[in-house]
Scaffold this active site. Sequence first.
Site, PDB file in Angstrom:
ATOM      1  CD  GLU A  36      50.772 -17.133 -34.799  1.00  0.00           C
ATOM      2  OE1 GLU A  36      50.805 -16.993 -35.970  1.00  0.00           O
ATOM      3  OE2 GLU A  36      50.416 -16.382 -34.182  1.00  0.00           O
TER       4      GLU A  36
ATOM      5  CG  ASP B  83      49.869 -16.322 -30.625  1.00  0.00           C
ATOM      6  OD1 ASP B  83      50.053 -15.277 -31.252  1.00  0.00           O
ATOM      7  OD2 ASP B  83      49.160 -17.357 -31.468  1.00  0.00           O
TER       8      ASP B  83
ATOM      9  CB  SER C 131      49.962 -13.502 -35.838  1.00  0.00           C
ATOM     10  OG  SER C 131      49.462 -14.707 -36.438  1.00  0.00           O
TER      11      SER C 131
END
Length: 609
Positions: free
Chosen positions: A299, A303, A516
């Site tokens: 994640e 990002d 995400s």
Amino acid sequence: MKSFGLFVGLLLAVGIRAAPSKDCEHNVKEAVTPPRGWSKVKPAPADHLIELRIGLPQPKFAELEQHLYEISDPFHERYGAHLSKEEVEDLIAPHEESVSAVDEWLADYGFASHELSRSPAGDWVKVRVPVSLAEDMLKTEYHVWQHEETGDAIVRTTTYSLPVHLHGHIDVVQPTTTFARLRGMKATYHYADEQDFIVDIAQPTIPIPSALNGQVNASCNASITPTCLRELYNIGNYTPQAADVNKIAATGYLDQYANFEDFHDFFAKYVPEATNATFDVIYINNGTNNQSLAAAGVEANLDTQYAFGLSYPTPATFYTTGGSPPFIPDDTTPDNTNEPYADWLAYILSDPSPPQTISTSYGDNEQTVPYSYATRVCKELAQLSARGVSLIFSSGDSGVGDGDSDPATQQCFTNNGLNETKFIPAFPASCPYVTTVGATWYIPEVTYYISGGGFSNYFARPWYQELAVPHYIKNLNTTYEGLYNASGRAYPDVAAQGQFFWIFDGGDNSQIGGTSAAAPTVGGIVSLLNDARLANGLPALGFLNPLIYAVGAILPDAFNDIVGGSNPGCGTEGFTAEVGWDPVTGFGTPNFGKLLDIALGNLGGLLEF
Ligand SMILES: *[C@@H]1O[C@H](CO)[C@@H](O)[C@H](O)[C@H]1NC(C)=O
Ligand SMILES: *[C@@H]1O[C@H](CO)[C@@H](O)[C@H](O)[C@H]1NC(C)=O
Ligand SMILES: *[C@@H]1O[C@H](CO)[C@@H](O)[C@H](O)[C@H]1NC(C)=O
Ligand SMILES: *[C@@H]1O[C@H](CO)[C@@H](O)[C@H](O)[C@H]1NC(C)=O
Ligand SMILES: *[C@@H]1O[C@H](CO)[C@@H](O)[C@H](O)[C@H]1NC(C)=O
Ligand SMILES: *[C@@H]1O[C@H](CO)[C@@H](O)[C@H](O)[C@H]1NC(C)=O
Ligand SMILES: *[C@@H]1O[C@H](CO)[C@@H](O)[C@H](O)[C@H]1NC(C)=O
Ligand SMILES: *[C@@H]1O[C@H](CO)[C@@H](O)[C@H](O)[C@H]1NC(C)=O
């Protein structure tokens, strides 16, 4: 009047001295039913230390909200007049009476006023206490609760009480009743070999009228890179000009570490002109950023690689906030309060110049966050927005469902004690002061069925949605009546690609998707818009939604409208993506070229309305 007030105040003080507030009658302040999937393991160890956060009411919040809405309304003369840290703090300061009432209560337990840890505005007071004392103060019993699926364990209670006279002086005390888990919102994660994607040489590009030069590389249909996003969203070779003042950031929780080697490999391959780019790391509440490749977080890598890859050379920051991992039942280490949002917010609100764009891809079901606490967190997000920060959140990866089981078969239950079947909104996606991003996939873009969307049960529909959302609801007729809250804040606001993103993670070149991926994509694009404004001597965009809804109504081709498809969940097909705004993909995906014109004040008819 003044001396009369003082006289009463003295009487009250005397009264409290005579009968310590700890012995006063207590009333229940909040009671919750723990969300499905948590079970009570055992009483919490009496000596386990918790950091109690006591939230005092912010009597002038309505005024703050009005400022926020004026300065983010493109039709208002104050558009862009963001508030300073001091102005915001003045607008959230508690009443003197609340401060002294809480201080006196804490003094009864031996905490001297000068020993208390307070937020700059004084609206939060923090004390570190053993469970046994918290139980006495709140007339409650803490237990160790465990999440059946993940094994996460936390110390919580399902109800707590406060002395009757303090109910008006305290909004919330945590950690008590919050069972949220703050999931990373990644949908699927699969390794894939780039050779798997055979580009049709006969059709090297896909015609997309809104894209850069009307074309998108055919490989982008199942293989997203920053170059694909630059083509698809008409960013082209826009190069940031305000890297001296503009900043972008991504937040990280849950031991998600952004790895520098992965970041470097990603840039070397996908943003080669920026091969040596890097980012700052800010460690909050003992957060760490373990650089072992084995500890890299998918994640965090996603990002940072996309938000920072699109906005390079804008200076970039990764916030890693501790507080999770959750408490381990037999461990009594003191520094694990597991309220990571609160820790991050306390940090960022104390920063005199926070980044103008911040992307977050974490959240949980709204109903797992107690109303009082969600309201406080949302109000703190409003404070940041009022300072001129564009806050971007992913909308969740479970359509209208709760993400706890197979979306086709899942039944979604409320945990309000009634165990009703309802669609399950996500938080902070549902907070009206942030911009929430849903997902599309494929080229030409279509609705990605996982895209989280729906209506808050906590936050009422804000004014900027008064045109778009009732229009959608009206066309729904009676479909799903009773399953969603027609008066709630609806989301998402916009969307972006959310599948087949190439990243580097743990040394491997792999693909991943989810809202995400969509949130940092929008974050990167918003940061470029902020760059353009700052380079032209204009203030940053700040809170985006009033502008997004105005543009969506008046200049709809600034977003690529996604029509058709839906976001199933709770055993239903979910909402359908329609012309204009819908609770699946919002107004659609960004057209940077058009938004750039708008951001620079070329509102093309906008002001004639
Ligand atoms: C299209 O994608 C292929 C595969 O990634 C790449 O080799 C090619 O250079 C790309 N072409 C353009 C015009 O971007
Ligand atoms: C992209 O992939 C989807 C799913 O396989 C397919 O339906 C669509 O036709 C593809 N687009 C093009 C232009 O081939
Ligand atoms: C990156 O750094 C290396 C080593 O210092 C240097 O050789 C290379 O030219 C740099 N690349 C870019 C694109 O600046
Ligand atoms: C961070 O860790 C240190 C040492 O483990 C501890 O003393 C300190 O209180 C922790 N800080 C916070 C904010 O939890
Ligand atoms: C960093 O992560 C690696 C791999 O998970 C682990 O072995 C190591 O103990 C971690 N280092 C620290 C300081 O936590
Ligand atoms: C809620 O209702 C469902 C279906 O009737 C049942 O399976 C479930 O156990 C109930 N949950 C609670 C917490 O009562
Ligand atoms: C629906 O939303 C409104 C506005 O936020 C709220 O007051 C109400 O309690 C919600 N209804 C339910 C059933 O949650
Ligand atoms: C709602 O009713 C209108 C008019 O009868 C119809 O055109 C539309 O398709 C209906 N919407 C849904 C979601 O059924």
